[in-house]
Design an enzyme around this catalytic site. Structure first.
Site, mmCIF file in Angstrom:
data_model
loop_
_atom_site.group_PDB
_atom_site.id
_atom_site.type_symbol
_atom_site.label_atom_id
_atom_site.label_comp_id
_atom_site.label_asym_id
_atom_site.label_seq_id
_atom_site.Cartn_x
_atom_site.Cartn_y
_atom_site.Cartn_z
ATOM 1 N N ARG A 1 0.827 -1.213 0.000
ATOM 2 C CA ARG A 1 0.000 0.000 0.000
ATOM 3 C C ARG A 1 0.860 1.262 0.000
ATOM 4 N NH1 ARG A 1 -2.404 -3.799 -0.871
ATOM 5 N NH2 ARG A 1 -4.421 -4.517 -0.077
ATOM 6 N N SER B 1 -11.780 -0.178 2.646
ATOM 7 C CA SER B 1 -10.976 -0.425 3.844
ATOM 8 C C SER B 1 -10.337 0.868 4.329
ATOM 9 C CB SER B 1 -9.893 -1.461 3.546
ATOM 10 O OG SER B 1 -10.465 -2.685 3.178
ATOM 11 N N GLU C 1 -5.669 4.030 5.391
ATOM 12 C CA GLU C 1 -5.374 3.891 3.967
ATOM 13 C C GLU C 1 -5.722 5.169 3.203
ATOM 14 O OE1 GLU C 1 -6.400 0.655 1.516
ATOM 15 O OE2 GLU C 1 -5.975 -0.883 3.008
#
Length: 346
Positions: free
Chosen positions: A168, A241, A338
């Site tokens: 990520r 998410s 995120e």
């Protein structure tokens, strides 16, 4: 300036972020042809100001109004720009919706992106976050990223190694604001090698009697799983998410697993680390389905923060901080968001 550039002032942003929180931008430019970026960024509204680039608004939370001018790349062209003995190079403009690219690649007989079906957002955002799902990360298939660097006025063509992809993460995320991604090229194989390590995919395929799946059947299985687990932003505001799965030192992860045998744990590329499930940690702290006013946690997936209607970005941010604090207090694990936070620091 050009018909390819549209300029708007005092722009409400509620419909431009999937959380559906209210915010306003002083200026927003929509650019269909990226070749006009140098002229736009040299104009009075953008000169000497780093723009905030937004795509589908699916990976950000407006905690407050953005102070910078906003830039949205709207080009959606997809084309095959190279052919090799076993792969094709597929190029897509930054404004192309991600799922649209996945479906087009499959229609062209190309493989690799099927496990990433139905991820919200645009192609331009994909390398920044190094989006991933069901055992696949987009960085595995990126051939080259085309980007403009406003500070120098230079155009760059960055290979996958230059992008420094990690979980990520990427060069573009670590050096936020340095580059504006305008297009991405993907090296996609023609021979399908299914990636079915995540049990949910195999279970979904077996339920439909599929023994030897095609790439399209895997994509359809992923779409079905995502729709069953994740709330639709068109129905209830969310950004998918909200927290990354924590990467822990192997010793810390093993100690947690000894204390909590049901906690999911995953291998990483490094022998010295393990990845643990943020959803499990949050659920274990009792947050799934929690609601504070219109800010809440999805009742079907503990990783997903939701806007039940009139939540502000600040309310969702405050809830996220509460969740992270409780996980840290109980398990000694720090959670990281995120989505990009606009108007706040984590």
């Amino acid at each position: 300036m050009s018909p390819s550039v549209q300029l708007f002032r005092n722009v409400p942003l509620k419909s431009r972020n999937t959380f559906g929180v209210p915010a306003n931008a002083p200026v927003l430019a929509e650019v269909d042809d990226a070749s006009f970026l140098p002229d736009l960024l040299g104009s009075q509204d953008f000169r000497d100001r780093s723009p905030l680039v937004i795509g589908g608004g699916s990976n950000l939370l407006f905690v407050g109004d953005p102070q910078a001018p906003l830039l949205s790349l709207t080009g959606r062209r997809i084309s095959v720009v190279g052919e090799g003995p076993d792969k094709s190079i597929l190029r897509a403009d930054a404004g192309t919706p991600w799922h649209e690219l996945v479906m087009e690649s499959l229609a062209l007989g190309l493989c690799g992106l099927e496990n990433l079906a139905l991820i919200p957002g645009t192609v331009g955002a994909a390398p920044i976050q190094n989006i991933g799902a069901y055992g696949v990360e987009v960085g595995e298939f990126i051939h080259r990223v085309e980007a403009f660097e406003p500070a120098t006025g230079e155009w760059h063509h960055l290979g996958a190694d230059d992008c420094a992809f990690a979980y990520r993460d990427s060069l573009f995320k670590r050096e936020s604001g340095r580059f504006i991604i305008t297009a991405v090229e993907f090296a996609l194989p023609r021979e399908f090698k299914p990636r079915l390590s995540y049990a949910g995919i195999s279970t979904q395929l077996e339920a439909h009697g599929v023994v030897q799946p095609t790439a399209r059947e895997v994509a359809d299985a992923v779409v079905a799983i995502r729709r069953s687990k994740l709330p639709d932003p068109a129905v209830i505001g969310n950004a998918g998410s909200f927290f990354k799965n924590p990467i822990l030192a192997a010793a810390q992860a093993s100690a947690l697993l000894d204390a909590h045998p049901s906690m999911p744990m995953f291998a990483t590329a490094e022998d010295s680390t393990r990845k643990v499930s943020a959803a499990w940690l949050i659920d274990a702290c009792g947050w799934k389905g929690h609601r504070c006013g219109d800010a809440g946690v999805s009742a079907t997936h503990a990783l997903v923060l939701v806007n039940h209607g009139a939540a502000s970005g600040q309310a969702l941010y405050d809830l996220a901080r509460e969740i992270a604090g409780s996980v840290n207090e109980r398990f000694g694990v720090a959670l990281e968001p995120e989505p990009r936070l606009i108007g706040a620091v984590w």
